[in-house]
Design a protein around this motif. Structure first.
Motif, PDB file in Angstrom:
ATOM      1  N   GLN A 145       0.814  -1.219   0.000  1.00 16.52           N
ATOM      2  CA  GLN A 145       0.000   0.000   0.000  1.00 16.52           C
ATOM      3  C   GLN A 145       0.847   1.268   0.000  1.00 16.52           C
ATOM      4  O   GLN A 145       0.388   2.317  -0.444  1.00 16.52           O
ATOM      5  CB  GLN A 145      -0.923   0.000   1.215  1.00 16.52           C
ATOM      6  CG  GLN A 145      -1.944  -1.126   1.202  1.00 16.52           C
ATOM      7  CD  GLN A 145      -2.822  -1.126   2.431  1.00 16.52           C
ATOM      8  OE1 GLN A 145      -3.543  -0.172   2.693  1.00 16.52           O
ATOM      9  NE2 GLN A 145      -2.770  -2.202   3.194  1.00 16.52           N
ATOM     10  N   LYS A 178      -3.624  -4.516 -10.338  1.00 18.61           N
ATOM     11  CA  LYS A 178      -2.255  -4.659  -9.829  1.00 18.61           C
ATOM     12  C   LYS A 178      -2.133  -5.940  -9.007  1.00 18.61           C
ATOM     13  O   LYS A 178      -3.065  -6.340  -8.307  1.00 18.61           O
ATOM     14  CB  LYS A 178      -1.866  -3.447  -8.994  1.00 18.61           C
ATOM     15  CG  LYS A 178      -1.940  -2.121  -9.765  1.00 18.61           C
ATOM     16  CD  LYS A 178      -1.615  -0.949  -8.873  1.00 18.61           C
ATOM     17  CE  LYS A 178      -1.678   0.367  -9.635  1.00 18.61           C
ATOM     18  NZ  LYS A 178      -3.046   0.710 -10.048  1.00 18.61           N
ATOM     19  N   SER A 280     -13.869  -3.193  -8.327  1.00 20.68           N
ATOM     20  CA  SER A 280     -13.730  -2.803  -6.927  1.00 20.68           C
ATOM     21  C   SER A 280     -14.010  -4.001  -6.014  1.00 20.68           C
ATOM     22  O   SER A 280     -14.459  -5.061  -6.458  1.00 20.68           O
ATOM     23  CB  SER A 280     -14.675  -1.640  -6.602  1.00 20.68           C
ATOM     24  OG  SER A 280     -16.027  -2.045  -6.788  1.00 20.68           O
ATOM     25  N   ASN A 484     -10.427   2.411   1.561  1.00 22.25           N
ATOM     26  CA  ASN A 484      -9.086   2.996   1.682  1.00 22.25           C
ATOM     27  C   ASN A 484      -8.049   2.143   0.955  1.00 22.25           C
ATOM     28  O   ASN A 484      -7.151   2.678   0.275  1.00 22.25           O
ATOM     29  CB  ASN A 484      -8.699   3.145   3.152  1.00 22.25           C
ATOM     30  CG  ASN A 484      -9.471   4.257   3.836  1.00 22.25           C
ATOM     31  OD1 ASN A 484     -10.082   5.107   3.188  1.00 22.25           O
ATOM     32  ND2 ASN A 484      -9.457   4.270   5.160  1.00 22.25           N
ATOM     33  N   TYR A 486      -8.529  -0.017  -1.540  1.00 19.19           N
ATOM     34  CA  TYR A 486      -8.725   0.039  -2.995  1.00 19.19           C
ATOM     35  C   TYR A 486      -8.239   1.381  -3.552  1.00 19.19           C
ATOM     36  O   TYR A 486      -7.611   1.436  -4.624  1.00 19.19           O
ATOM     37  CB  TYR A 486     -10.204  -0.189  -3.334  1.00 19.19           C
ATOM     38  CG  TYR A 486     -10.430  -0.363  -4.820  1.00 19.19           C
ATOM     39  CD1 TYR A 486     -10.137  -1.564  -5.434  1.00 19.19           C
ATOM     40  CD2 TYR A 486     -10.916   0.679  -5.599  1.00 19.19           C
ATOM     41  CE1 TYR A 486     -10.337  -1.735  -6.800  1.00 19.19           C
ATOM     42  CE2 TYR A 486     -11.116   0.526  -6.961  1.00 19.19           C
ATOM     43  CZ  TYR A 486     -10.818  -0.694  -7.562  1.00 19.19           C
ATOM     44  OH  TYR A 486     -10.999  -0.844  -8.912  1.00 19.19           O
ATOM     45  N   LYS A 487      -8.498   2.451  -2.825  1.00 19.32           N
ATOM     46  CA  LYS A 487      -8.064   3.784  -3.266  1.00 19.32           C
ATOM     47  C   LYS A 487      -6.532   3.855  -3.320  1.00 19.32           C
ATOM     48  O   LYS A 487      -5.951   4.361  -4.285  1.00 19.32           O
ATOM     49  CB  LYS A 487      -8.620   4.843  -2.323  1.00 19.32           C
ATOM     50  CG  LYS A 487      -8.322   6.291  -2.733  1.00 19.32           C
ATOM     51  CD  LYS A 487      -9.053   7.262  -1.819  1.00 19.32           C
ATOM     52  CE  LYS A 487      -8.857   8.712  -2.281  1.00 19.32           C
ATOM     53  NZ  LYS A 487      -7.484   9.175  -2.073  1.00 19.32           N
ATOM     54  N   LYS A 488      -5.871   3.343  -2.264  1.00 17.44           N
ATOM     55  CA  LYS A 488      -4.411   3.383  -2.227  1.00 17.44           C
ATOM     56  C   LYS A 488      -3.801   2.602  -3.392  1.00 17.44           C
ATOM     57  O   LYS A 488      -2.872   3.064  -4.058  1.00 17.44           O
ATOM     58  CB  LYS A 488      -3.910   2.821  -0.899  1.00 17.44           C
ATOM     59  CG  LYS A 488      -4.080   3.749   0.279  1.00 17.44           C
ATOM     60  CD  LYS A 488      -3.513   3.096   1.543  1.00 17.44           C
ATOM     61  CE  LYS A 488      -3.662   4.010   2.749  1.00 17.44           C
ATOM     62  NZ  LYS A 488      -3.121   3.372   3.983  1.00 17.44           N
ATOM     63  N   SER A 490      -5.260   1.742  -6.232  1.00 18.82           N
ATOM     64  CA  SER A 490      -5.633   2.358  -7.500  1.00 18.82           C
ATOM     65  C   SER A 490      -4.722   3.529  -7.843  1.00 18.82           C
ATOM     66  O   SER A 490      -4.408   3.780  -9.009  1.00 18.82           O
ATOM     67  CB  SER A 490      -7.085   2.839  -7.470  1.00 18.82           C
ATOM     68  OG  SER A 490      -7.972   1.763  -7.262  1.00 18.82           O
ATOM     69  N   GLU A 491      -4.293   4.265  -6.816  1.00 15.05           N
ATOM     70  CA  GLU A 491      -3.505   5.467  -7.054  1.00 15.05           C
ATOM     71  C   GLU A 491      -2.025   5.196  -7.229  1.00 15.05           C
ATOM     72  O   GLU A 491      -1.268   6.105  -7.603  1.00 15.05           O
ATOM     73  CB  GLU A 491      -3.720   6.446  -5.885  1.00 15.05           C
ATOM     74  CG  GLU A 491      -5.134   7.031  -5.845  1.00 15.05           C
ATOM     75  CD  GLU A 491      -5.375   7.892  -4.623  1.00 15.05           C
ATOM     76  OE1 GLU A 491      -4.510   7.878  -3.704  1.00 15.05           O
ATOM     77  OE2 GLU A 491      -6.414   8.567  -4.554  1.00 15.05           O
ATOM     78  N   LEU A 492      -1.585   3.986  -6.947  1.00 15.09           N
ATOM     79  CA  LEU A 492      -0.177   3.669  -7.128  1.00 15.09           C
ATOM     80  C   LEU A 492       0.188   3.667  -8.598  1.00 15.09           C
ATOM     81  O   LEU A 492      -0.567   3.177  -9.448  1.00 15.09           O
ATOM     82  CB  LEU A 492       0.145   2.290  -6.517  1.00 15.09           C
ATOM     83  CG  LEU A 492       0.119   2.213  -4.989  1.00 15.09           C
ATOM     84  CD1 LEU A 492       0.282   0.763  -4.549  1.00 15.09           C
ATOM     85  CD2 LEU A 492       1.214   3.078  -4.377  1.00 15.09           C
ATOM     86  N   GLY A 493       1.359   4.177  -8.922  1.00 16.14           N
ATOM     87  CA  GLY A 493       1.781   4.219 -10.315  1.00 16.14           C
ATOM     88  C   GLY A 493       2.192   2.863 -10.835  1.00 16.14           C
ATOM     89  O   GLY A 493       2.364   1.914 -10.118  1.00 16.14           O
TER      90      GLY A 493
END
Length: 493
Positions: A145, A178, A280, A484, A486-488, A490-493
């Motif tokens: 994460q 991912k 999701s 939280n 899933y958001k973390k 999703s935002e990872l490059g």
């Protein structure tokens, strides 16, 4: 990235095009990429041998940083060994030598009790000079994460559709496209860490109970049937005190991590989380089946004469000869104090001296209408992860890991499963059939990657006798933890 020195001979243009097309890798629906030339593998003598990239990595070191092989629990067995005197050590050396020869590398295993504690610091300081991580999945979650692990889907040259990778793991652990954790045949930890039922053959005979093998084959191995058998075994030794000197139906594990009830719910087809159509994560753990399973188990497991927990087994006991309460409790199963215990293949050596031996059964189904058996991984079983460092040679990693997993599927894994497990520890044909069922029905609980709130809410509801109240109290925290996570990711490059 280090340059790869191709060692194929000069090819004609047509041959080169064919080779490059064959080596391009589509990883879980990704796009193909240019790659080193291919060569056929002919070492096995198989009719159709797979092909792998040819490369020379010039005696560079390929390093695994993982949990040590001498740990009393969850050891990193058979990655790299110094002692090759036993059959497993020999197979490990054989496998590694094949990989080292092919790619001109040196495989090393740096061992620590708790690798997950050091990884972020080592990456931040630039001291993470290793290619792979092997540690307990529940402890690696925060690293993923926080961006300290690399996405397996971004590694070329590996193919999760091949039998030396676990396609179920790739499916269940992928979140927001991912994949930070993956299982393959290099490590026996996944196979060793899948939970199922051991039964005591002497007690089956003494209490004139139905043979679980026959029940499985007749599709009658259900939760109700197993609980009926648990209730049948309860014998006090004559002192009027129910303790570790008596005989019970089940040696029960507590808690929301690997608790028996958490495992049996999975066996009954309960999934703690699932993927929605948009990818999701949704939580389905609280439903009518969950309530039914908990009610059934509670009525039997909480009866004083039916089960005993590891904690109660150890209370007041002399455990000087045992590493922990779990090994002590299982020694009582081995001496005919329990009909059933639930655990993985890795502890089967503790039962080798039983009076009439043990049998193996899959987790019971909810009812006869349930089509498949299901088995959950031990929450703390080891799994592969990749350090997210700028200096990591991902091209080399993918090439080596693919071939290493393949060679392990021909050497270490069959030696462990077919020889050590099936023929040394579970030496009857029926047990072999049961193990094949278990091996083919592994479920990976993705909620263990980000939260224990779901299973803790179930466990707390179970011990309080009010699962509905426990769930209502924890529902907001569960939903928040899912969102939280899933958001973390999703935002990872």
């Amino acid at each position: 990235m280090k340059a790869i020195k191709l060692i194929t001979a000069i090819l004609t243009a047509a041959m080169l095009l064919v080779a490059l097309a064959g080596c391009a890798h589509t990883n879980n629906g990704g796009t193909t990429t240019d790659a080193p030339a291919m060569s056929s593998i002919a070492e096995t003598g198989a009719e159709t041998a797979p092909s792998f990239c040819e490369a020379d990595f010039e005696k560079s070191t390929f390093t695994v940083y993982g949990r040590g092989e001498k740990e009393s629990s969850y050891p990193g067995f058979y990655i790299d060994v110094e002692d090759a005197t036993d059959s497993m050590g020999q197979k490990t050396v054989e496998r590694n030598a094949l990989v080292e020869q092919k790619y001109n590398i040196i495989i090393e295993f740096i061992q620590e009790p708790n690798p997950y504690k050091n990884i972020s610091r080592m990456i931040d300081s630039g001291d993470a000079n290793f290619d792979l991580i092997l540690d307990r999945r529940a402890y690696l979650s925060n690293l993923a994460q926080s961006g300290y692990l690399m996405d397996f889907n971004n590694i070329d040259y590996i193919d999760f559709s091949k039998p030396w990778w676990d396609a179920n793991c790739a499916r269940d652990y992928e979140v927001a496209g991912k994949l930070f954790f993956m299982a393959n045949d290099i490590s026996v930890s996944n196979l060793a860490g899948t939970r199922f039922i051991y039964f005591n053959k002497a007690l089956i005979e003494n209490y004139q109970l139905e043979n679980p093998y026959d029940l499985v084959k007749a599709n009658k191995w259900t939760l109700d049937k197993m609980l009926e058998m648990v209730k049948s075994v309860n014998t006090d030794n004559g002192d009027g005190v129910w303790d570790n000197q008596d005989t019970y139906g089940f040696l029960a594990e507590t808690g929301g991590g690997n608790g028996t009830i958490i495992q049996l719910l999975v066996g009954c087809g309960v999934k703690y989380t699932e993927k929605a159509e948009d990818g999701s994560i949704v939580c389905n753990a609280y439903n009518d089946k969950t309530l039914s399973v908990i009610d059934k188990i509670y009525d039997v497991f909480e009866a004083q004469t039916c089960t005993l927990t590891y904690e109660k087994c150890a209370s007041g006991a002399d455990m000087s000869g045992f590493a922990n309460k779990y090994n002590y409790g299982r020694s009582l199963f081995a001496t005919d104090h329990f009909l059933f215990v639930q655990n993985g293949m890795s502890i089967s050596d503790q039962f080798k001296d039983m009076s009439k031996g043990y049998g193996i059964a899959p987790n019971p189904k909810y009812d006869e209408e349930q089509e498949n058996f299901y088995h959950k991984m031990d929450k703390y079983a080891l799994i592969w992860a990749i350090p997210n460092t700028k200096t990591l040679d991902t091209e080399r990693l993918g090439i080596v890991m693919e071939y290493w997993a393949y060679q392990s599927s021909r050497t270490v894994m069959p030696a462990y499963y077919e020889v050590v497990i099936k023929y040394r520890r579970a030496n009857d044909p029926d047990a072999h059939q049961m193990l094949d069922i278990v091996k083919g029905s592994i479920y990976y609980d993705r909620s263990e990657l980000f939260t224990s709130v779901i299973t803790e809410a179930i466990w707390n509801g179970y011990i309080s006798g009010n699962i509905t109240s426990s769930w209502q109290q924890n529902k907001k925290a569960i939903d928040t933890s899912i969102q939280n996570f899933y958001k973390k990711i999703s935002e990872l490059g």
